[in-house]
Each structure stands twice: as structure tokens, then as C-alpha cells.
Write an enzyme that holds these catalytic residues in place. Structure first.
Site, mmCIF file in Angstrom:
data_model
loop_
_atom_site.group_PDB
_atom_site.id
_atom_site.type_symbol
_atom_site.label_atom_id
_atom_site.label_comp_id
_atom_site.label_asym_id
_atom_site.label_seq_id
_atom_site.Cartn_x
_atom_site.Cartn_y
_atom_site.Cartn_z
ATOM 1 C CD GLU B 92 -3.050 -0.902 2.172
ATOM 2 O OE1 GLU B 92 -4.201 -0.661 1.746
ATOM 3 O OE2 GLU B 92 -2.749 -0.960 3.393
ATOM 4 C CG HIS B 111 -1.617 3.023 5.948
ATOM 5 N ND1 HIS B 111 -2.943 3.316 6.183
ATOM 6 C CD2 HIS B 111 -1.572 1.688 5.702
ATOM 7 C CE1 HIS B 111 -3.659 2.201 6.074
ATOM 8 N NE2 HIS B 111 -2.859 1.204 5.780
ATOM 9 C CG HIS B 182 -7.758 -0.055 5.405
ATOM 10 N ND1 HIS B 182 -7.420 -0.175 4.084
ATOM 11 C CD2 HIS B 182 -6.603 -0.206 6.088
ATOM 12 C CE1 HIS B 182 -6.116 -0.419 3.986
ATOM 13 N NE2 HIS B 182 -5.599 -0.440 5.179
#
Lengths: 252, 252, 252, 252
Positions: B92, B111, B182
Site C-alpha cells: 500500500e 498509514h 481499514h
């Protein structure tokens, strides 16, 4: 703490006439409150100077978990540092000076971001004594709204004597004052009691939040329900051991 | 970390012209965020390459708690690895490249699956600044819905530049964007600020959730209430020590 | 525990005729309950004296995490200390004596401020068995209101035999009685079972609180749903290891 | 683990033809799940025997945190122990045997009292996938009610093949089945995936509970939203290190 650091943990010459125990306990208070998550990288604890009631003692502006007796600085009640010698001072020290000024009975102050207390500062539910060890919270703790003094354009911090005084006035004769969206200040007649109150303010907040979650009416402590003399020595000893604080005033 | 591992923690020849401090801090950021539970086995943190604004630096795809300066890889802003040499890269990583591309003011990105933030991504309650150290969340953080770009048949992951760009556009000029079901992405002008924001996003989420639990109207921070210059150095030092991160860039 | 402390952990001459295992287990119970946060600096655990059913054994009044077999004191069922020899005794020991007096089947008692149990003591939601290991809570645990005996002007503490007797009567034939705004008392046929119940009372309280939070009707255990003979040995062994309690009766 | 214990951690002669890695991983699975609080003193994990699909491997009945490869026992699918040699076996092993019997695709099973999952078993809110790593929970997990098979007078435990079969039928083709007021059972195609699912079932339950607490409609994962092949190796490695599990199959 290695032996080099222990050796380095010496009280400076300004404190030759200070009972060493005072400094060692102030270091332990920092480590205890950091260990309990009441203080994190921010927040601070102070004691009124036993040598001069118009002064207070606080560490230089480093993280509470890292302080030693080397870090002691003396302040007057306007929060001017008297012996900083270039060391940084906590920017919100005015909280301490102004409470000492308005409350001769107070000899120790804690300012923290104690986590579960903050939600009570932004809602209309007053934090109240629900647990016998939280009796000092009484029938509800006041919330200080910085906007009422500094206006809508403020930085949330108590960076002046004026703001500190306003906060101290909101505390009044109580033990704890919440600071909206920021944290709280706790006052006590001595250091161990102030630490006890700071920790049990957090405990009481957790219990009250869970009681709210269960729903329905809550039975709070009434105005009489408290011990005459709270035993603060036993928990202090436990907490001091858990935090690894020792009698050297060093950093565990 | 034993001395063998410390010795092994050397910056590769590609980084002869890189300030070693940058790499050591990126390792520390990984360990700090893992220690706080913001990163678990998944999630990643990057910094823009100070030698070339069209590149960023990130570790090879291993668990954040295990990285050392050996693991550094350079990426272009399309998230092509320039010196992976067979090492795996985070799938990602496009989140990072696209945010750097759209936001020249951003020099560090995190992230994560920071746990208390996720519930805000699946409900209609916006995550907002409720605590002064969460001021960067402003008046509400946007939520990115992958279905809007990838359709109902998606795998929840940001595996392409197209998805990364969509996420970066939802972030806009803000500091934090939630990813539905998420996690979130946090942007900062420098690494320490991005780490500060990632940790206090989680803290603010916990406080807001508790305030919701207490019930009734909540006083959030207004648009002015923030410090001009947030002190991120003191918490960084505390967190670095707590995580056991040292100056070698090794693995504690 | 260093070897000096281990050597110091000796049963006194009053206990020459006591099975040493009893004392070692009582030390372990203190350490286990402290390790689980059921006991903090306050709270205490006791066993009926196997040598004389009209007596019970409890430690001197220090923090549970710090006790060793050296700290053992014998009490009669009016909670007079028979061999304190100047050592301090727990002020609320009357809880223990009165339960032993009213309940011949009870051989171990725990008094604690177990945190998640307290909210149930101040609301109208009864704590009930929701989890198979909490079956001993039955169809609801009684709450003892000190005001009913001591009036509105009380100090929340069980400092007399009269108050202890009132509490024991509220316990009745049950396993657990809540004390409003204070804590709870747990009774068991033997020490390991009492410790098991003290820990699973806290676990059950957490589960019930979360079930309330989810909303809607809750399926509690019915009156039949329980094991004939609860296996308390396996968890005891696990907890003892986790708490670092050993067979010397010393302080880990 | 001291070197004496490591030396003692040897696979018995019954397992000369077993890939040692299988046994070492099963030990690690026990330690990982104990470290995460998914297993406590109770609960167990098993793998189908790679040498014979009509058998499965499980440890003798001791606390999961304490097991070593010495503790391995082989069972047939009726959960008869084939080489216990006097060692105790888990009383609820029928859960494992019956799931292996009905589900040829399943090669590993975890039964636990994973704490945040239990409240979903006693309320009407189905546990559903809310987080991408919880995708295997799908559109809702079934709840097994023991009363439906054993009647109101039951002991909450799966002590027979009949009860195990009923539970396995409620699991159906899913990954997780809740057991009312007791716990859950998790099935996976391999051990690492089963451990991943057991841990993320707990994580998903926490997230869903918090989303419920925030109030309003919740966006769950839809039926397509999942990765084709979940990366379970990276978290396994992280968890193994955190739990202190090593390659000897000993007890850390």
C-alpha cells in the site's frame, strides 16, 4: 539507573538548607504519576517551598519520567524562576503559582492530561465522587472554560498569571478543577495527598463513566461520606515501588 | 539488541550522502508507533527524501517493530522502488507517494490501523478535535470510501496509484484522512510532527468516544484553539526512550 | 526476590503446627490478586485457620503485593488480633470475621475494590452470571448499602463488628456481595476457589458491561448452568506463575 | 527458558515421522494466543495430523502458556486420545474432532474465551466484519445455544461428541461460531490462518463494540470486500517474537 546517573543525582547548592526528603519525594511523585499515565510527556507537579511559603519548587521542563533531584528549580508565586540558570521551565507553571497564592492551605499541585477526566470537561456531566477513595471530588468538580477569559481566539494554554488566577478562582476551595478540552489541576495539603487525589480522580472518572454506561440513576457519595484522615502512605509506598523510584532521587 | 545486530545496522552505500539522523529517526518512528500500538504487524511510515523532493524513503516490508536502518528503500512518487534489490515492499505504499505528490508541504506520512480511529470510519460521527493536542484534526476529518472509486467489488486495499491519488484528494489540505473499515493516513510537515499526530489521533479518538458515551452536547475545539508551534520534541524524546530506540538505528 | 529476602521469609514460631502450604498459598493469593488488579494498595484476603475454626489468618496491614509469610497474624472471629505484636492490622478485617462467623461453609474471604464491579454497586443493574466461569454469581448479587446501618453520616468503611455482621447478612448464602461505592467481598469454600471467584467476578462484570453497551435483551446463565466441580487448580497455577509467586512464601 | 528446559523439549518417539515444524508451530500458537489474552488458563488449539487426516494433534491439558512439544497427544476424530499415557486431556476436545470430521477443508481449530467476543454471544447483535482484517467473519457469525441440544439443565461445556457435532453444524461453512455465554471456536485451512482469525475476531469485536457505542448506522464490509490471499506470515512472525516463542518448541 546506572551508578553514574545515581552519583549525578545531587541536590544543587541552592538546596543545602532543604530537607532532602522533599526533593526525593517530588522526584518520586513525577515518576509515580508518569507510571500511572496521569502525566505523559506533558504535565507537572510542584510543592510549596517549606523554607518560604511564597515560593514553590518544580522541575525543569523535561518529561516527568526523566526528572531527578538535579532538575529542581525555585519559583516565586508569580512563577518567576529564581534559579533556572538557562534551564527551560514549564510554560503553564502559572497554574501552580496562582493556586498557591489563593490557597494558603495548599502545599502541592498537579497539572495533568489524565485521560479519562478530559471527557468530563467537554460534556455537561459533572465529575462527582462515586467511589470512597474519590470522596475529595465532592458533589461535583468545576470546569474552567478558557474562552470565558481569553475569548474564542485562545491557544488552550495557561501561559499567563491572569489565566492562572482565573483557573485558581474556579478551583475555589475545592480539590480538583477541570480544564475544558485540556486536562485538570489537583490541589492537596501535602504532596502525597495531591498524588493520591490525582490518581483517584482518574479512577473515579473511569468508574463514573462505566456507571453512566450501565444506565439509570446513580448513587453518588453524599457530603458526609468520607474518611476523616485518608491513608495516603500505603498507596504511596506501593506506587513508589511500582514506579521504581528510590531514595536517591535519581531516574529509575 | 546485541552487539552483533548493532554492528549490522549500517546504512547502505546508496545513502552515503544522506544525513544519518534521517534514517535513525525513521527507524525510531517505526519503533515508537509499534510500541504505542498505532502500527501493528501492518502499517508503515515514510519520509520525503531530503536529497530529492521527488522521492521518499520507507523500510522494506517487514513488521515495524523489527526494522533497522538496513531496511531503507528509496521510492519515486509513483512508488516505484529504486533500490529494493529483491527486498519486499509494502503493497500500500501508493498512499505515501500520492500524498507527497499532491502536498508539497508534507514531508512525512503514516498509514496505520490505529484501533480507536477505525470505528469513526464506519459510522457517521466525524472524528473532531476535542483535546488540545488533537487540534490538527480540526472541525472534522474526512472519510475515504474505497467503494466510491473501486466499486463494491474491492479488496479494501490501496494497491494502485489511482486509489492512492483518490485517497490523497480526500485528505485535501488536512492532516488526517480516515479509510473506511481499514485505518487512516496521517500527514505532517516533518517526521516528528507526523508521529505526534498519529499518536494523538488515537488519543483524541478515545476521548471523543468517551465523551459520546457520557452523552449530551460536546464542546469541541473551535477553529482558533491551537498552539502556534506544537512542541513535538519533548514527547518524541519520551516515546523514543519508552520504545527503546537508540541512536544506532538498530532494533531494540 | 533476592536470597536475603527469601531467607527472611520464615514462618514465625506461632505457626509451627500450621501446614506451611497454607501460608505459602495465602501469600500467593495476595500476589495473584495484586497482579490482576483485583487488590491494589488496599483490600485483603484471609483463610480460616485450619487448626481452629474459630480463628482466621490474615497478613499485617501492608500492600498485598509486598506480603510474605512473615506477615501472618491470627485473629479470632471478632477480629481481635491474637499475635500482632505491634504490627498494624487491616481496619476492615471485620468483614472477614463476620463472614466466617455466619458461614461455616466458608474458608476463605477476599475484600477488594475490583474496579469494574464498583459501577454495578451504584446503579440498579444487578451483577449477574453472564459467563460460564462466573456461574457462582447466580441470578444477581446483593448490594450492601452502608447508609442502611450507619446512616447518612458514615465513612464508607466497615470498621466494626456490627457493620461486618450487616454485610455478612446481606451476603447471605451467596458467593459475592457488593458494597455500594466501595468494593465487594467474595467468599469461597477454600482459598483457590475464593481467588477464582474474585478474579472472575471482575471478568464477568466487564462482559456484562459490554453486553449492556451492545444493547437489547441479554441471555444470562440460568440457575442450572454451572459445572459440578469448577477446575480452579489450572488457573491458580497459571496465575501463580504470572504473579511470580514461588514456593518460598517470599515476595517476588 | 533455561537450557535444561530447552533440552527437555523433545518430541516423543510417536512423532519420529512428524515434521518437527508442525509441533513447534503448535507450541508457538499456544504461546501467541496466551500472550494476546485469547487463551487464558482455559481454551486450546489443535492441528489436523498431516500424517493422517483422521487424526488431530493437541497438547495435554495444561495452561497454553506452559506447553512444550513434549505435551503433544494424538486424537482420532471421535476425540479418543491415542497416546495420552496417563496425561490429562482437554475435556472439551470434542469441539475439535467434530469440526475436523464435518469440514475436510479445516486443518486447525482454536477454542477460546476471547473476552470481547462473549458479549456478542449473549445479545442479539451479530458479530460481523467491520474491519478488513476481520473479513472472514462475513455478514454475521452464528451463535450456538447449548440449551437447544442439552436442555436448560446443562453445564455449559462441550463434553460429548453429540454436543461437538451440534456446534460444528452451527459453524457450518463459516470460520467462527460463537458459544453463548462461553466463548467461540475458530476454524482455518492452516494453523497460522486459524491463529490470525482468532486474534482478529477479538479485534473486530472491539471495533464493532466501539462503533455501536458511537451510535447510528454502521457500514460493515460487504460480501466482496476481502483480500484474495490474506498475508498471515508477517503477523505470525511478529506475534511469535512478542510471545517469546522460539524454534525449540520449548516454553519461553
Amino acid at each position: 539507573m546506572d551508578s553514574k546517573n545515581r552519583a549525578a543525582a545531587q541536590l544543587g547548592p541552592d538546596y543545602a538548607d532543604l530537607d532532602r526528603e522533599i526533593a526525593v519525594d517530588l522526584v518520586a511523585a513525577n515518576h509515580i504519576l508518569a507510571h500511572h499515565g496521569v502525566l505523559d510527556s506533558f504535565g507537572h507537579v510542584s510543592v510549596r517551598d517549606p523554607r518560604d511559603a511564597n515560593r514553590y519548587l518544580q522541575m525543569q521542563a523535561i518529561a516527568p519520567r526523566d526528572v531527578t533531584i538535579n532538575d529542581l528549580i525555585t519559583f516565586d508565586l508569580d512563577s518567576n524562576a529564581l534559579n533556572a540558570r538557562g534551564r527551560p521551565v514549564y510554560r503553564e507553571r502559572f497554574i501552580h503559582g496562582q493556586i498557591y497564592k489563593l490557597r494558603p492551605d495548599v502545599n502541592a499541585v498537579v497539572h495533568s492530561h489524565s485521560p479519562t477526566v478530559i471527557p468530563f470537561s467537554v460534556t455537561e456531566k459533572p465529575l462527582r465522587a462515586i467511589f470512597h477513595n474519590g470522596h475529595f471530588l465532592g458533589q461535583g468538580t468545576p470546569v474552567w472554560e478558557i474562552r470565558a477569559v481569553a475569548g474564542a481566539q485562545n491557544n488552550m494554554l495557561v501561559l499567563t498569571n491572569e489565566l492562572g488566577r482565573s483557573l485558581a478562582e474556579t478551583l475555589g476551595q475545592g480539590s480538583v478543577v477541570l480544564m475544558r478540552g485540556h486536562g485538570n489541576a489537583v490541589a492537596g495539603p501535602d504532596l502525597k495527598t495531591a498524588v493520591f487525589r490525582a490518581i483517584y480522580t482518574e479512577v473515579n472518572a473511569k468508574l463514573q463513566m462505566q456507571a453512566v454506561m450501565l444506565g439509570g440513576p446513580i448513587t453518588f457519595l453524599n457530603e458526609y461520606e468520607q474518611e476523616k484522615r485518608q491513608n495516603v502512605d500505603r498507596p504511596w509506598d506501593t506506587w513508589r515501588k511500582e514506579a521504581g523510584a528510590d531514595s536517591t532521587g535519581g531516574n529509575p
